[in-house]
Design a protein around this motif. Structure first.
Motif, PDB file in Angstrom:
ATOM      1  N   THR A  73       0.835  -1.211   0.000  1.00 51.32           N
ATOM      2  CA  THR A  73       0.000   0.000   0.000  1.00 51.32           C
ATOM      3  C   THR A  73       0.862   1.249   0.000  1.00 51.32           C
ATOM      4  OG1 THR A  73      -1.719  -1.175   1.226  1.00 51.32           O
ATOM      5  CG2 THR A  73      -1.820   1.231   1.236  1.00 51.32           C
ATOM      6  N   TYR A  74       1.977   1.202   0.733  1.00 55.70           N
ATOM      7  CA  TYR A  74       2.876   2.357   0.813  1.00 55.70           C
ATOM      8  C   TYR A  74       3.470   2.712  -0.549  1.00 55.70           C
ATOM      9  CZ  TYR A  74       6.990   5.138   1.905  1.00 55.70           C
ATOM     10  OH  TYR A  74       7.943   6.118   1.924  1.00 55.70           O
ATOM     11  N   SER A  75       3.592   1.726  -1.459  1.00 56.90           N
ATOM     12  CA  SER A  75       4.180   1.992  -2.775  1.00 56.90           C
ATOM     13  C   SER A  75       3.363   2.989  -3.584  1.00 56.90           C
ATOM     14  CB  SER A  75       4.330   0.686  -3.565  1.00 56.90           C
ATOM     15  OG  SER A  75       3.061   0.139  -3.865  1.00 56.90           O
ATOM     16  N   ILE A  76       2.102   3.225  -3.168  1.00 53.34           N
ATOM     17  CA  ILE A  76       1.273   4.224  -3.851  1.00 53.34           C
ATOM     18  C   ILE A  76       1.931   5.609  -3.798  1.00 53.34           C
ATOM     19  CG2 ILE A  76      -0.965   5.424  -3.767  1.00 53.34           C
ATOM     20  CD1 ILE A  76      -2.193   2.844  -2.737  1.00 53.34           C
ATOM     21  N   SER A  77       2.749   5.843  -2.776  1.00 55.86           N
ATOM     22  CA  SER A  77       3.376   7.161  -2.613  1.00 55.86           C
ATOM     23  C   SER A  77       4.319   7.513  -3.759  1.00 55.86           C
ATOM     24  CB  SER A  77       4.141   7.219  -1.288  1.00 55.86           C
ATOM     25  OG  SER A  77       5.185   6.247  -1.268  1.00 55.86           O
ATOM     26  N   SER A  78       4.716   6.533  -4.550  1.00 54.21           N
ATOM     27  CA  SER A  78       5.632   6.809  -5.669  1.00 54.21           C
ATOM     28  C   SER A  78       4.896   7.094  -6.977  1.00 54.21           C
ATOM     29  CB  SER A  78       6.573   5.606  -5.879  1.00 54.21           C
ATOM     30  OG  SER A  78       5.829   4.454  -6.235  1.00 54.21           O
ATOM     31  N   TYR A  79       3.589   7.027  -6.978  1.00 54.25           N
ATOM     32  CA  TYR A  79       2.817   7.201  -8.213  1.00 54.25           C
ATOM     33  C   TYR A  79       2.910   8.594  -8.850  1.00 54.25           C
ATOM     34  CZ  TYR A  79       0.494   2.667  -7.572  1.00 54.25           C
ATOM     35  OH  TYR A  79       0.219   1.337  -7.443  1.00 54.25           O
ATOM     36  N   PRO A  80       3.017   9.683  -8.077  1.00 57.45           N
ATOM     37  CA  PRO A  80       2.977  11.012  -8.715  1.00 57.45           C
ATOM     38  C   PRO A  80       3.977  11.208  -9.848  1.00 57.45           C
ATOM     39  CG  PRO A  80       2.717  11.254  -6.360  1.00 57.45           C
ATOM     40  CD  PRO A  80       3.018   9.808  -6.606  1.00 57.45           C
ATOM     41  N   PHE A  81       5.175  10.658  -9.744  1.00 59.03           N
ATOM     42  CA  PHE A  81       6.150  10.845 -10.820  1.00 59.03           C
ATOM     43  C   PHE A  81       5.733  10.118 -12.089  1.00 59.03           C
ATOM     44  CE2 PHE A  81       9.037  12.902  -7.984  1.00 59.03           C
ATOM     45  CZ  PHE A  81       9.897  13.597  -8.807  1.00 59.03           C
ATOM     46  N   SER A  82       4.903   9.097 -11.951  1.00 61.46           N
ATOM     47  CA  SER A  82       4.403   8.382 -13.124  1.00 61.46           C
ATOM     48  C   SER A  82       3.188   9.075 -13.732  1.00 61.46           C
ATOM     49  CB  SER A  82       4.024   6.945 -12.741  1.00 61.46           C
ATOM     50  OG  SER A  82       5.131   6.253 -12.203  1.00 61.46           O
TER      51      SER A  82
ATOM     52  N   ALA B 272      -0.899   4.102   6.507  1.00 60.28           N
ATOM     53  CA  ALA B 272      -1.783   4.947   5.692  1.00 60.28           C
ATOM     54  C   ALA B 272      -1.346   6.407   5.755  1.00 60.28           C
ATOM     55  CB  ALA B 272      -3.221   4.795   6.150  1.00 60.28           C
ATOM     56  N   SER B 273      -1.025   6.896   6.957  1.00 59.39           N
ATOM     57  CA  SER B 273      -0.593   8.290   7.107  1.00 59.39           C
ATOM     58  C   SER B 273       0.768   8.518   6.462  1.00 59.39           C
ATOM     59  CB  SER B 273      -0.538   8.668   8.591  1.00 59.39           C
ATOM     60  OG  SER B 273      -1.820   8.597   9.163  1.00 59.39           O
ATOM     61  N   LEU B 274       1.673   7.550   6.591  1.00 63.26           N
ATOM     62  CA  LEU B 274       2.978   7.673   5.944  1.00 63.26           C
ATOM     63  C   LEU B 274       2.824   7.710   4.424  1.00 63.26           C
ATOM     64  CD1 LEU B 274       5.112   5.186   8.086  1.00 63.26           C
ATOM     65  CD2 LEU B 274       5.443   7.658   7.930  1.00 63.26           C
ATOM     66  N   THR B 275       1.906   6.892   3.918  1.00 62.28           N
ATOM     67  CA  THR B 275       1.650   6.877   2.474  1.00 62.28           C
ATOM     68  C   THR B 275       1.128   8.227   2.005  1.00 62.28           C
ATOM     69  OG1 THR B 275       1.140   4.507   2.561  1.00 62.28           O
ATOM     70  CG2 THR B 275       0.394   5.730   0.619  1.00 62.28           C
ATOM     71  N   ALA B 276       0.183   8.789   2.745  1.00 63.15           N
ATOM     72  CA  ALA B 276      -0.384  10.089   2.378  1.00 63.15           C
ATOM     73  C   ALA B 276       0.684  11.179   2.442  1.00 63.15           C
ATOM     74  CB  ALA B 276      -1.549  10.430   3.303  1.00 63.15           C
ATOM     75  N   MET B 277       1.530  11.143   3.470  1.00 63.31           N
ATOM     76  CA  MET B 277       2.558  12.170   3.643  1.00 63.31           C
ATOM     77  C   MET B 277       3.556  12.146   2.492  1.00 63.31           C
ATOM     78  SD  MET B 277       5.192  12.686   6.843  1.00 63.31           S
ATOM     79  CE  MET B 277       6.356  11.429   6.331  1.00 63.31           C
ATOM     80  N   PHE B 278       4.051  10.955   2.158  1.00 63.89           N
ATOM     81  CA  PHE B 278       5.055  10.878   1.097  1.00 63.89           C
ATOM     82  C   PHE B 278       4.428  10.989  -0.286  1.00 63.89           C
ATOM     83  CE2 PHE B 278       7.721   9.350   4.530  1.00 63.89           C
ATOM     84  CZ  PHE B 278       8.928   9.976   4.232  1.00 63.89           C
ATOM     85  N   PHE B 279       3.155  10.637  -0.423  1.00 61.34           N
ATOM     86  CA  PHE B 279       2.456  10.887  -1.686  1.00 61.34           C
ATOM     87  C   PHE B 279       2.405  12.396  -1.945  1.00 61.34           C
ATOM     88  CE2 PHE B 279      -1.133  11.745  -4.407  1.00 61.34           C
ATOM     89  CZ  PHE B 279      -1.102  10.732  -5.352  1.00 61.34           C
ATOM     90  N   LEU B 280       2.091  13.176  -0.913  1.00 55.99           N
ATOM     91  CA  LEU B 280       2.042  14.634  -1.062  1.00 55.99           C
ATOM     92  C   LEU B 280       3.422  15.195  -1.388  1.00 55.99           C
ATOM     93  CD1 LEU B 280       0.586  17.331  -0.890  1.00 55.99           C
ATOM     94  CD2 LEU B 280       0.914  17.288   1.595  1.00 55.99           C
ATOM     95  N   LEU B 281       4.467  14.714  -0.692  1.00 53.65           N
ATOM     96  CA  LEU B 281       5.825  15.198  -0.960  1.00 53.65           C
ATOM     97  C   LEU B 281       6.248  14.860  -2.388  1.00 53.65           C
ATOM     98  CD1 LEU B 281       7.746  14.391   2.358  1.00 53.65           C
ATOM     99  CD2 LEU B 281       7.325  16.652   1.381  1.00 53.65           C
ATOM    100  N   ASN B 282       5.927  13.656  -2.839  1.00 58.23           N
ATOM    101  CA  ASN B 282       6.303  13.267  -4.196  1.00 58.23           C
ATOM    102  C   ASN B 282       5.468  13.988  -5.246  1.00 58.23           C
ATOM    103  OD1 ASN B 282       8.469  11.489  -3.790  1.00 58.23           O
ATOM    104  ND2 ASN B 282       7.090   9.838  -3.233  1.00 58.23           N
ATOM    105  N   PHE B 283       4.220  14.281  -4.930  1.00 59.08           N
ATOM    106  CA  PHE B 283       3.390  15.069  -5.843  1.00 59.08           C
ATOM    107  C   PHE B 283       4.002  16.464  -6.029  1.00 59.08           C
ATOM    108  CE2 PHE B 283       0.081  18.337  -6.258  1.00 59.08           C
ATOM    109  CZ  PHE B 283      -0.488  17.964  -7.460  1.00 59.08           C
ATOM    110  N   LEU B 284       4.426  17.079  -4.949  1.00 62.47           N
ATOM    111  CA  LEU B 284       5.045  18.405  -5.035  1.00 62.47           C
ATOM    112  C   LEU B 284       6.393  18.329  -5.751  1.00 62.47           C
ATOM    113  CD1 LEU B 284       4.225  19.686  -1.424  1.00 62.47           C
ATOM    114  CD2 LEU B 284       3.130  20.399  -3.557  1.00 62.47           C
TER     115      LEU B 284
END
Length: 341
Positions: free
Chosen positions: A86-95, A156-168
């Motif tokens: 589930t945490y791997s979702i945080s890497s999606y923004p670059f894709s 879940a919170s770690l995923t959301a946090m790093f998803f936001l950082l990677n999105f930015l």
């Protein structure tokens, strides 16, 4: 007789110099200049711009490196692989950045700068998110100041946090790539990819290898690391805002006599239409399929192996060191390819 021979010799040498057979001082100087590395010669007038781009890409790599370090921490705390997936979702923004790249490219404040309109606020947001996250991340990874308190990592919170950082960070990547088109001279635009590869790799090393090593030896915590880089983002972004001017080359900007406008002034709708035409090109589905599947062959070796080593008791800092041998290969190969592109 001797004077006549000496005169003829001098005349023949002079003729040979004119024809280029005998090296003159000017020819020697030219040869020395030609020995100067091609890259440095090409970058005359752009060296500072390349350093700025390199630094921006280094900053971009910091969140990526930190994201890569989290699975090692989660495995240490016995988080099952299913939750880590589930945490791997945080890497999606670059894709997925292609979805909002046209917005970044077409909406801007002309007086502030086409790229700075996005770069500055996004980097400020990265710094702010890091500062806020530093106050909560200790509990999110399952640590507590109270030794008697037992906390489970909040994946879940770690995923959301790093998803936001990677999105930015992905949005910052779009802005920096675009800025390189006007920051560098047209003949040097190709060096942007070199700055991207080398700079992002350097930032990844700082966020992953450096942090994991320091944390493994008890010299720094994730909270302190985030706090430090949050401050760095805020300070450097302020410096770029004040001291780095942007050349506006869109249709609405006044053109100087030395350089003409090189960027079309397209609206958001027109930009998406061009993107759709590119997507419909026959080679794009083939390329997309390759990019979506090429990682299947070695994803287990790259990701699961590290987690299995953690399970067997190998320290995180030792595992992080495994990435070091490939770094000079990647950077050196990038610099080598640059000479021929």
């Amino acid at each position: 007789m001797e004077k006549t021979e000496e005169k003829l010799t001098n005349e023949s040498v002079a003729i040979e110099k004119e024809n280029g057979s005998v090296p003159s001082k000017n020819n020697e100087t030219t040869e020395i200049n030609e020995e100067k590395p091609r890259m440095l010669k090409d970058l005359d007038g752009d060296k500072m711009h390349v350093l700025v781009l390199f630094f921006l890409y280094v900053l971009q790599g910091i969140p990526l490196g930190l994201k890569a370090s989290i699975p090692l921490i989660l495995t240490n705390r016995d988080v099952p692989y299913k939750e880590q997936a589930t945490y791997s979702i945080s890497s999606y923004p670059f894709s997925m950045k292609i979805l909002w790249a046209p917005i970044v490219d077409s909406l801007f404040i002309a007086r502030f700068g086409r790229r700075k309109s996005w770069l500055v606020p996004v980097q400020y947001l990265i710094g702010i998110v890091m500062l806020i996250s530093s106050q909560y991340v200790t509990r999110l990874i399952g640590d507590s100041d109270d030794p008697e308190e037992t906390l489970a990592p909040d994946v879940a919170s770690l995923t959301a946090m790093f998803f936001l950082l990677n999105f930015l960070a992905a949005t910052q990547d779009v802005a920096v790539d675009g800025w390189a088109l006007t920051m560098l001279k047209p003949k040097n635009v190709g060096y942007d990819s070199t700055c991207n590869s080398v700079g992002q790799t350097t930032g990844w090393c700082l966020g992953y290898i450096l942090y994991t090593t320091l944390e493994g030896y008890g010299l720094v915590t994730l909270s302190q690391f985030l706090l430090f880089w949050g401050i760095v983002f805020l300070i450097t972004t302020t410096g770029i805002t004040i001291f780095k001017k942007e050349r506006n080359r869109h249709a609405g900007a006044p053109e100087s006599s030395e350089e003409a406008s090189t960027e079309p002034d397209l609206g958001m709708i027109e930009t998406y239409k061009i993107l759709w035409k590119i997507i419909r090109h026959p080679l794009i589905p083939v390329t997309a399929l390759f990019l979506l599947t090429f990682g299947f062959g070695f994803s287990a070796a790259e990701e699961i192996t590290k987690l299995k080593l953690i399970e067997k008791g190998v320290p995180k800092e030792k595992i992080a060191m495994l990435a070091i041998p490939m770094i000079p290969v990647k950077i050196g190969f990038t610099l080598f390819i640059t000479r021929f592109t």
